[in-house]
Design an enzyme around this catalytic site. Sequence first.
Site, PDB file in Angstrom:
ATOM      1  N   LYS A 251     -13.093  -8.131   8.732  1.00 53.80           N
ATOM      2  CA  LYS A 251     -11.764  -7.624   9.106  1.00 53.80           C
ATOM      3  C   LYS A 251     -11.623  -6.153   8.713  1.00 53.80           C
ATOM      4  CE  LYS A 251      -6.873  -8.445   8.204  1.00 53.80           C
ATOM      5  NZ  LYS A 251      -5.982  -9.050   7.214  1.00 53.80           N
TER       6      LYS A 251
ATOM      7  N   ARG B 176     -13.497  -4.146  11.295  1.00 52.24           N
ATOM      8  CA  ARG B 176     -12.765  -4.081  12.580  1.00 52.24           C
ATOM      9  C   ARG B 176     -11.611  -3.086  12.481  1.00 52.24           C
ATOM     10  NH1 ARG B 176      -8.181  -6.806  13.907  1.00 52.24           N
ATOM     11  NH2 ARG B 176      -8.510  -8.531  12.452  1.00 52.24           N
TER      12      ARG B 176
ATOM     13  N   HIS C 177     -11.032  -0.619  10.139  1.00 58.22           N
ATOM     14  CA  HIS C 177     -11.171   0.706   9.523  1.00 58.22           C
ATOM     15  C   HIS C 177     -12.452   1.475   9.850  1.00 58.22           C
ATOM     16  CE1 HIS C 177      -7.541  -0.020   7.245  1.00 58.22           C
ATOM     17  NE2 HIS C 177      -8.025  -1.203   6.890  1.00 58.22           N
TER      18      HIS C 177
ATOM     19  N   LYS D  87       1.065  -2.521  13.596  1.00 59.13           N
ATOM     20  CA  LYS D  87       0.704  -2.180  12.206  1.00 59.13           C
ATOM     21  C   LYS D  87       1.207  -0.759  11.939  1.00 59.13           C
ATOM     22  CE  LYS D  87      -3.110  -2.155   8.934  1.00 59.13           C
ATOM     23  NZ  LYS D  87      -4.499  -2.515   8.634  1.00 59.13           N
ATOM     24  N   PRO D  88       1.999  -0.540  10.882  1.00 61.81           N
ATOM     25  CA  PRO D  88       2.653   0.768  10.683  1.00 61.81           C
ATOM     26  C   PRO D  88       1.702   1.932  10.410  1.00 61.81           C
ATOM     27  CG  PRO D  88       3.659  -0.930   9.286  1.00 61.81           C
ATOM     28  CD  PRO D  88       2.430  -1.542   9.886  1.00 61.81           C
ATOM     29  N   VAL D  89       0.694   1.714   9.552  1.00 59.79           N
ATOM     30  CA  VAL D  89      -0.252   2.777   9.191  1.00 59.79           C
ATOM     31  C   VAL D  89      -1.662   2.184   9.168  1.00 59.79           C
ATOM     32  CG1 VAL D  89      -0.909   4.505   7.458  1.00 59.79           C
ATOM     33  CG2 VAL D  89       1.481   3.785   7.627  1.00 59.79           C
ATOM     34  N   ASN D  90      -2.620   2.883   9.748  1.00 56.01           N
ATOM     35  CA  ASN D  90      -4.014   2.431   9.668  1.00 56.01           C
ATOM     36  C   ASN D  90      -4.957   3.627   9.735  1.00 56.01           C
ATOM     37  OD1 ASN D  90      -5.829  -0.086   9.748  1.00 56.01           O
ATOM     38  ND2 ASN D  90      -6.693   1.210  11.350  1.00 56.01           N
ATOM     39  N   THR D  91      -5.958   3.600   8.866  1.00 54.31           N
ATOM     40  CA  THR D  91      -6.940   4.685   8.801  1.00 54.31           C
ATOM     41  C   THR D  91      -8.286   4.236   9.349  1.00 54.31           C
ATOM     42  OG1 THR D  91      -5.845   5.490   6.800  1.00 54.31           O
ATOM     43  CG2 THR D  91      -8.072   6.319   7.223  1.00 54.31           C
TER      44      THR D  91
ATOM     45  N   LYS E 228      -3.070   0.296  -5.937  1.00 52.26           N
ATOM     46  CA  LYS E 228      -1.612   0.415  -5.883  1.00 52.26           C
ATOM     47  C   LYS E 228      -0.921  -0.879  -6.308  1.00 52.26           C
ATOM     48  CE  LYS E 228      -1.361   1.937  -1.619  1.00 52.26           C
ATOM     49  NZ  LYS E 228      -0.900   2.480  -0.351  1.00 52.26           N
TER      50      LYS E 228
ATOM     51  N   ARG F 122      -0.358   6.654  12.545  1.00 50.19           N
ATOM     52  CA  ARG F 122       0.972   6.350  12.035  1.00 50.19           C
ATOM     53  C   ARG F 122       1.896   6.037  13.193  1.00 50.19           C
ATOM     54  NH1 ARG F 122       1.396   7.523   6.620  1.00 50.19           N
ATOM     55  NH2 ARG F 122      -0.560   8.639   6.395  1.00 50.19           N
TER      56      ARG F 122
ATOM     57  N   HIS G  14     -10.259  -3.945   1.588  1.00 48.84           N
ATOM     58  CA  HIS G  14      -8.910  -3.381   1.753  1.00 48.84           C
ATOM     59  C   HIS G  14      -8.982  -1.874   1.662  1.00 48.84           C
ATOM     60  CE1 HIS G  14      -4.667  -2.531   0.590  1.00 48.84           C
ATOM     61  NE2 HIS G  14      -5.185  -1.909  -0.469  1.00 48.84           N
ATOM     62  N   PHE G  15      -8.141  -1.173   2.458  1.00 47.52           N
ATOM     63  CA  PHE G  15      -8.034   0.283   2.382  1.00 47.52           C
ATOM     64  C   PHE G  15      -6.808   0.600   1.542  1.00 47.52           C
ATOM     65  CE2 PHE G  15      -6.918   4.531   3.579  1.00 47.52           C
ATOM     66  CZ  PHE G  15      -8.124   5.159   3.846  1.00 47.52           C
ATOM     67  N   ASP G  16      -6.976   1.247   0.392  1.00 47.75           N
ATOM     68  CA  ASP G  16      -5.836   1.459  -0.518  1.00 47.75           C
ATOM     69  C   ASP G  16      -5.149   2.798  -0.283  1.00 47.75           C
ATOM     70  OD1 ASP G  16      -4.625  -0.260  -2.546  1.00 47.75           O
ATOM     71  OD2 ASP G  16      -4.884   1.424  -3.930  1.00 47.75           O
TER      72      ASP G  16
HETATM   73  P1  PAX Z   1      -4.683  -5.669   3.618  1.00 44.46           P
HETATM   74  O1  PAX Z   1      -4.116  -6.898   4.240  1.00 44.46           O
HETATM   75  O2  PAX Z   1      -3.817  -4.774   2.799  1.00 44.46           O
HETATM   76  O3  PAX Z   1      -5.956  -6.072   2.725  1.00 44.46           O
HETATM   77  P2  PAX Z   1      -5.650  -3.360   5.157  1.00 44.46           P
HETATM   78  O4  PAX Z   1      -6.291  -2.726   3.995  1.00 44.46           O
HETATM   79  O5  PAX Z   1      -6.379  -3.331   6.454  1.00 44.46           O
HETATM   80  O6  PAX Z   1      -5.344  -4.897   4.878  1.00 44.46           O
HETATM   81  P3  PAX Z   1      -6.302 -11.255   3.087  1.00 44.46           P
HETATM   82  O7  PAX Z   1      -7.146 -12.448   2.823  1.00 44.46           O
HETATM   83  O8  PAX Z   1      -6.584 -10.602   4.425  1.00 44.46           O
HETATM   84  O9  PAX Z   1      -4.863 -11.421   2.835  1.00 44.46           O
HETATM   85  N1  PAX Z   1      -7.473  -7.372  -1.310  1.00 44.46           N
HETATM   86  C1  PAX Z   1      -6.634  -6.441  -1.742  1.00 44.46           C
HETATM   87  N2  PAX Z   1      -5.510  -5.943  -1.218  1.00 44.46           N
HETATM   88  C2  PAX Z   1      -4.872  -4.996  -1.963  1.00 44.46           C
HETATM   89  N3  PAX Z   1      -5.300  -4.522  -3.164  1.00 44.46           N
HETATM   90  C3  PAX Z   1      -6.417  -5.020  -3.687  1.00 44.46           C
HETATM   91  N4  PAX Z   1      -6.847  -4.563  -4.859  1.00 44.46           N
HETATM   92  C4  PAX Z   1      -7.117  -6.004  -2.978  1.00 44.46           C
HETATM   93  N5  PAX Z   1      -8.252  -6.688  -3.265  1.00 44.46           N
HETATM   94  C5  PAX Z   1      -8.443  -7.511  -2.246  1.00 44.46           C
HETATM   95  C6  PAX Z   1      -7.033  -6.823   3.247  1.00 44.46           C
HETATM   96  C7  PAX Z   1      -7.456  -7.907   2.276  1.00 44.46           C
HETATM   97  O10 PAX Z   1      -7.871  -7.311   1.032  1.00 44.46           O
HETATM   98  C8  PAX Z   1      -7.406  -8.133  -0.044  1.00 44.46           C
HETATM   99  C9  PAX Z   1      -6.033  -8.541   0.450  1.00 44.46           C
HETATM  100  O11 PAX Z   1      -5.557  -9.640  -0.283  1.00 44.46           O
HETATM  101  C10 PAX Z   1      -6.324  -8.873   1.914  1.00 44.46           C
HETATM  102  O12 PAX Z   1      -6.844 -10.193   2.004  1.00 44.46           O
HETATM  103  O13 PAX Z   1      -1.261  -0.934   3.063  1.00 44.46           O
HETATM  104  C11 PAX Z   1      -0.988  -1.865   4.080  1.00 44.46           C
HETATM  105  C12 PAX Z   1      -2.072  -1.741   5.117  1.00 44.46           C
HETATM  106  O14 PAX Z   1      -2.098  -0.404   5.653  1.00 44.46           O
HETATM  107  C13 PAX Z   1      -3.401   0.158   5.516  1.00 44.46           C
HETATM  108  C14 PAX Z   1      -4.067  -0.616   4.426  1.00 44.46           C
HETATM  109  C15 PAX Z   1      -3.479  -1.991   4.555  1.00 44.46           C
HETATM  110  O15 PAX Z   1      -4.219  -2.759   5.482  1.00 44.46           O
HETATM  111  P4  PAX Z   1      -0.405  -0.860   1.726  1.00 44.46           P
HETATM  112  O16 PAX Z   1       0.994  -0.837   2.148  1.00 44.46           O
HETATM  113  O17 PAX Z   1      -0.785  -2.104   0.975  1.00 44.46           O
HETATM  114  O18 PAX Z   1      -0.863   0.388   1.083  1.00 44.46           O
HETATM  115  N6  PAX Z   1      -3.380   1.603   5.193  1.00 44.46           N
HETATM  116  C16 PAX Z   1      -2.503   2.088   4.274  1.00 44.46           C
HETATM  117  C17 PAX Z   1      -4.302   2.449   5.810  1.00 44.46           C
HETATM  118  O19 PAX Z   1      -5.151   2.000   6.627  1.00 44.46           O
HETATM  119  N7  PAX Z   1      -4.284   3.777   5.515  1.00 44.46           N
HETATM  120  C18 PAX Z   1      -3.417   4.305   4.588  1.00 44.46           C
HETATM  121  O20 PAX Z   1      -3.452   5.540   4.338  1.00 44.46           O
HETATM  122  C19 PAX Z   1      -2.499   3.414   3.946  1.00 44.46           C
HETATM  123  C20 PAX Z   1      -1.550   3.947   2.925  1.00 44.46           C
END
Ligand code: PAX
Length: 123
Positions: free
Chosen positions: A7, A10, A12, A40-44, A65, A84, A118-120
């Site tokens: 995921k 796909r 990032h 999705k509001p923000v994605n990198t 975070k 965004r 995850h992308f933090d």
């Molecule tokens: P996610 O759902 O947050 O995390 P994302 O990164 O694509 O997806 P599942 O089983 O899917 O629920 N995981 C963690 N999440 C957070 N923190 C830690 N330490 C962690 N360790 C494991 C995907 C999976 O990673 C697991 C989590 O439980 C999920 O498992 O950002 C929201 C979204 O926006 C993106 C990043 C996030 O999507 P937010 O508000 O939490 O910061 N995003 C955000 C981005 O792409 N670019 C950016 O600049 C920002 C700010």
Amino acid sequence: KESRAEKFQRQHMDPDTSTVTASYCNEMMKRRNMMVGQCKPVNTFIHEPLHKVRAICFQGNVRCKNGQSNCHQSSSKMRITDCRLKKGSKYPKCDYETQQLQKSIIVACECVQYEIVHFDGSV
Ligand code: PAX
């Protein structure tokens, strides 16, 4: 079923693109299924080879975070594109602003194989 690591890739990874056009985010957010049910509001997207991104799991450990301790910050800047959602854009017409940047990125790593899940953020 799609694994967390799959995921992440796909949502990032886009290593083969070096320059992006103004419509990049609208096309990619749709193609990578991030306009399903809601916008999705923000994605990198990261424009670097997967091995360079995976290597971040062995670079500087930082607090995530959400307070967890499994985040890592890239020691070098990476080519990224931030997508965004534009103000006023409503599902199903998700309309994104495309911004190409070079920044250090922070990702969360999991498991024995050190897969990114995850992308933090970027700094
Ligand atoms: P996610 O759902 O947050 O995390 P994302 O990164 O694509 O997806 P599942 O089983 O899917 O629920 N995981 C963690 N999440 C957070 N923190 C830690 N330490 C962690 N360790 C494991 C995907 C999976 O990673 C697991 C989590 O439980 C999920 O498992 O950002 C929201 C979204 O926006 C993106 C990043 C996030 O999507 P937010 O508000 O939490 O910061 N995003 C955000 C981005 O792409 N670019 C950016 O600049 C920002 C700010």
